[in-house]
Structure formats: structure tokens, C-alpha cells
Design an enzyme around this catalytic site. Structure first.
Site, PDB file in Angstrom:
ATOM      1  N   CYS A 273       0.812  -1.227   0.000  1.00 51.80           N
ATOM      2  CA  CYS A 273       0.000   0.000   0.000  1.00 51.80           C
ATOM      3  C   CYS A 273       0.841   1.272   0.000  1.00 51.80           C
ATOM      4  CB  CYS A 273      -0.942   0.011   1.199  1.00 51.80           C
ATOM      5  SG  CYS A 273      -2.090  -1.364   1.158  1.00 51.80           S
TER       6      CYS A 273
ATOM      7  N   HIS B  42      -9.265   3.064  -2.365  1.00 49.23           N
ATOM      8  CA  HIS B  42      -7.857   2.737  -2.084  1.00 49.23           C
ATOM      9  C   HIS B  42      -7.313   1.806  -3.170  1.00 49.23           C
ATOM     10  CE1 HIS B  42      -4.262   1.364  -0.199  1.00 49.23           C
ATOM     11  NE2 HIS B  42      -4.754   0.556   0.701  1.00 49.23           N
TER      12      HIS B  42
ATOM     13  N   CYS C 181      -0.389   2.424   6.583  1.00 52.29           N
ATOM     14  CA  CYS C 181      -0.030   1.082   7.016  1.00 52.29           C
ATOM     15  C   CYS C 181       0.131   0.217   5.765  1.00 52.29           C
ATOM     16  CB  CYS C 181      -1.087   0.506   7.945  1.00 52.29           C
ATOM     17  SG  CYS C 181      -2.736   0.442   7.208  1.00 52.29           S
TER      18      CYS C 181
ATOM     19  N   GLY D  74       0.301  -3.923   4.307  1.00 49.57           N
ATOM     20  CA  GLY D  74       0.073  -5.343   4.552  1.00 49.57           C
ATOM     21  C   GLY D  74       1.377  -6.084   4.807  1.00 49.57           C
TER      22      GLY D  74
END
Ligand SMILES: CC(C)(COP(=O)(O)OP(=O)(O)OC[C@H]1O[C@@H](n2cnc3c(N)ncnc32)[C@H](O)[C@@H]1OP(=O)(O)O)[C@@H](O)C(=O)NCCC(=O)NCCS
Length: 397
Positions: free
Chosen positions: A96, A352, A382, A384
Site C-alpha cells: 500500500c 484505495h 499502514c 500489509g
């Protein structure tokens, strides 16, 4: 000796809701390599005095760089955008954070003197390349010590909600506010300067005949003016029957692209470019994959320390809203001023598109910092697998 690096332009596509088995996606017929190439062309149209042969490298983030996002999408995007063969291309993956990491990679290459002008950005078609990719091969050796490495992101959000005591009501209230801010931003045309409208013709087959249809996407599709605390309260948990994370308080799955132009001081002078910002610091931190959503709790102060600033110096903060639970946990734990965090809504409302998001929220924060004349802004998320990232930048001009 590091050289000064300047951000001179940043643009993004509108974010489209991804196509799913339930619904069509507006951009589902657009390949992600075409989408990022269109974005690069749109970026360069806004910098008409820059000759394309001045662009040394194209750095593109993608969270699942395979299929139409594969084959080194950085190079494919450069060629597809019509840049000369002398412009090189690379792909960056930090899930991300990929779009933000791409900006940092380009920034660092210019700072070190390896190139003078670079385009960095990100793209993701979650319609065409599903989260986890088309054919995941999980490593069974991680099942013991790191069994949470591959769990669904929704379950990590449930873990954070439990561990940090973020109630369903807290999450839904946060989501309502995300939609309220995004709708207000759209109504006040706040995204217009940063957004490249998509207008394309495509050929579809209807009753055995090829028919040309036009596709137009002008604004982000995700924000819903009908979002209310009451409507969200009715939604069932999406990832476990007893949980509190729903389709209403999670980020949406989306398609989108964003691109940023970076240049050295020499290139700025040579091509008469206008610096908009410069990056002061960047930090990443790792944590337990089961609680990946709260990793920015460490990354944000780490990056602020590197910049010699504190959170109160920032006028705008974009923290990707992967889920309301992790967003609320970060804001509360760090005591951030909630009014300056995602002032125009976040991924719960806007969507997103994984590899695009870092470049999208950087673009949005940059424009907001100019709009409100904030000197410093911060952008992070954040990631993954248990990581956090945060960049601190200074508005110029
Ligand atoms: C949660 C998730 C599974 C939901 O996917 P989905 O079912 O396709 O989502 P939808 O947009 O169709 O919404 C589901 C329902 O919630 C409703 N809903 C969603 N947002 C709403 C809102 N703001 N207000 C009212 N209702 C809403 C929809 O209308 C829909 O209702 P319906 O089933 O009656 O049509 C998906 O968005 C997801 O996986 N998100 C997380 C992505 C992720 O992990 N990213 C990485 C982060 S690290």
C-alpha cells in the site's frame, strides 16, 4: 553530498470503484498500464516547457505487479506514454506504500545525482488484478512463527479494533466523517486542480457487433452523500460474523493512478520549472503482521524526528484510511489533531487503489497544503505484512 530535489507537479486520475462480480467498474475496460500512461501524459501536458528527453527515469508503484500491471510497468508506462526509449523505467512494490515509495526512490536518485528529472507514481487496477494476485503461492514456512503474514487485511483491522478498543460506533462515526469531508471537498471543487478527467472511447461487443462507447470519469466515484451513522450501523461485518469491520468502515476496492514530477535544482533552472514542495524525510517501520494497521504509530514519529519536526508543525496529514479501526487507533495513540488528518476525506470514502494510493494521497496533501498555505505536510500509511511508512514534506512557493 545530497542535492536538492523538488516536486514540480502532481496529478491523479479520479478514483473509480473497482468492478466486482456484483457490479461493473467504470475503468474496468482500461488496462492499468494504459491508465498510468494516460496519467503521465496528463502530467507532462501540465509542464509544457519540459522536453520529454529530459526525463531520465519513470518509477511506478504497484502492489500486485502482474498481468496488465506486470512486465515492469515503469518501463511499459514510459513507452506507452510516448517517452523516448532513452527514458528508463522501474517498478516499486511496498504494497500500500508503493506509490509513496516510488516518489522516495525517484527523490533519492536525484538527490544522489543519478538522474536529473524523474516521474514517480503508482497505479492499481483492483478490477483486473485482485488483492493477492491471480495465482498466490503462499510460503508454508511462514505458517509457524509468522502465521498472520497472509491473513486478510480485514482481519488485521478486527485485531486492531479489539486490541486498541475501537468500537463499531467509533469506526462508523469515523467513516461518516470521511464521506462528509470528501463530499464537501467535491462540492467545493477542491480536487479539480489535482485530478485528470478521463475521457476515452472503447469498443464493446453487443449482439456480435463491435460498437464504440465513450467513457467519462470526471470525479471520484466513492463518496456517498447518503452515508449516515444509521445506514452504516445496518451493515453486517464483512470479514467475520462477530466483528465490527464492515464495507462501510473499510477502504473501498478501487482503480486509479497518480504521477508526480521531480527535478534537481539544475533541471528546475534549465527548464524553468516551478518547485511546489520538497521532501524532508521518510521512514518505514515494521510490526506484527496481525496488527499491520497500527505500524504508522512508529513510522510517523520516526519520520518527524528525521525532519526535526513534531506533529504540531504539520498543517496537513494524509494517513491512508485502510480501515477506520486502524485510523482511529493511530490518531488517538499519537494524539494527532483529527481536523488536519485527511481533511478532504480518505480511502473509506474515496477508495484505495493499492499501489496508486501513496502517490494519490501525496498529490492530495500537496494541493491541500498549497490551498491552505500550510508549510509542512505529512503522508503515510499502514502496509500489509506489518509495516508503516511516513514522509514529511515542505510546501514551496
Ligand atoms: C469490505 C469489502 C469486502 C466490501 O466489498 P463489497 O461487498 O464489494 O462492497 P460494496 O461497495 O458492494 O458494499 C457492500 C454493501 O455495503 C453498502 N455500503 C458500503 N458503503 C456504504 C455507505 N457509505 N453507506 C451506506 N451503505 C454502504 C453498499 O451499498 C452495499 O450494500 P448492498 O450489498 O445492499 O448493495 C471491500 O470493500 C474490501 O475488501 N475492503 C478492504 C480492502 C483492503 O483490504 N484493502 C487493503 C487495505 S490494507
Amino acid at each position: 553530498m545530497a542535492r536538492d530535489v523538488f516536486i514540480v507537479k502532481a496529478v491523479r486520475t479520479p478514483v473509480a470503484k473497482a468492478g466486482t462480480p456484483k457490479r461493473r467498474g467504470t475503468l474496468e475496460f482500461v488496462r492499468p498500464d494504459d491508465l498510468i500512461a494516460l496519467t503521465i501524459q496528463g502530467l507532462l501536458e501540465r509542464v509544457p516547457n519540459l522536453p520529454t528527453d529530459a526525463i531520465d527515469d519513470v518509477v511506478i508503484g504497484s502492489a500486485f505487479p502482474e498481468a496488465e500491471q506486470g512486465f515492469n510497468i515503469g518501463r511499459i508506462a514510459a513507452l506507452r506514454a510516448g517517452l523516448p526509449v532513452t527514458t528508463t523505467g522501474q517498478t516499486v512494490n511496498r504494497f500500500c506504500a508503493s506509490g509513496l515509495q516510488a516518489i522516495i526512490a525517484a527523490n533519492d536518485a536525484i538527490a544522489m545525482g543519478r538522474c536529473g528529472v524523474a516521474i514517480a507514481g503508482g497505479v492499481e487496477s483492483m478490477t483486473r488484478i485482485p488483492m493477492a494476485g491471480h495465482q498466490p503461492f503462499l510460503n508454508p514456512a511462514l505458517a509457524g512463527a509468522h502465521s498472520a503474514t497472509y491473513i486478510s487485511m480485514g482481519m488485521t483491522a478486527e485485531n486492531v479494533a479489539r486490541e486498541y478498543q475501537i468500537s463499531r460506533e467509533d469506526q462508523d462515526a469515523f467513516a461518516v466523517e470521511s464521506h462528509r469531508r470528501a463530499i464537501a471537498a467535491q462540492r467545493e471543487n477542491r480536487f479539480v486542480d489535482e485530478t485528470l478527467p478521463i475521457n476515452l472511447n472503447r469498443v464493446v461487443y453487443e449482439n456480435g457487433r463491435a460498437v464504440e462507447r465513450s467513457l467519462s470519469l470526471i470525479t471520484d466515484e466513492g463518496p456517498r452523500a447518503d452515508t449516515s451513522f444509521e445506514s452504516l450501523a445496518k451493515l453486517k461485518p464483512a470479514f467475520t460474523t462477530t466483528g465490527s469491520v464492515t464495507a462501510g468502515n473499510a477502504s473501498q476496492i478501487s482503480d486509479g493512478a497518480a504521477a508526480v514530477l521531480l527535478a534537481s535544482e539544475d533541471a528546475v533552472k534549465t527548464h524553468n520549472l516551478t518547485p511546489l514542495a520538497r521532501i524532508l524525510s521518510f521512514a518505514t517501520t515494521g510490526n506484527d503482521p496481525a496488527l499491520m494497521g497500527v505500524a504508522p504509530i512508529d513510522a510517523i514519529p520516526k519520520a518527524l524526528n528525521l525532519a526535526g519536526l513534531s506533529s504540531s508543525d504539520l498543517g496537513v496529514i494524509e494517513i491512508n484510511e485502510a480501515f477506520a479501526s486502524q485510523s482511529v487507533a493511530i490518531i488517538r495513540t499519537l494524539g494527532l489533531n483529527p481536523t488536519i488528518v485527511n481533511p478532504n476525506g480518505g480511502a473509506i470514502a474515496l477508495g484505495h487503489p493499492l499501489g496508486c494510493t501513496g502517490a494519490r494521497i501525496f498529490t492530495t496533501a500537496l494541493h491541500e497544503a498549497h490551498r491552505i498555505s500550510a508549510r509542512y505536510f505529512g503522508v503515510g500509511m499502514c502496509i500489509g505484512g506489518g509495516q508503516g511508512a511516513f514522509a514529511v514534506a515542505e510546501r514551496l512557493g
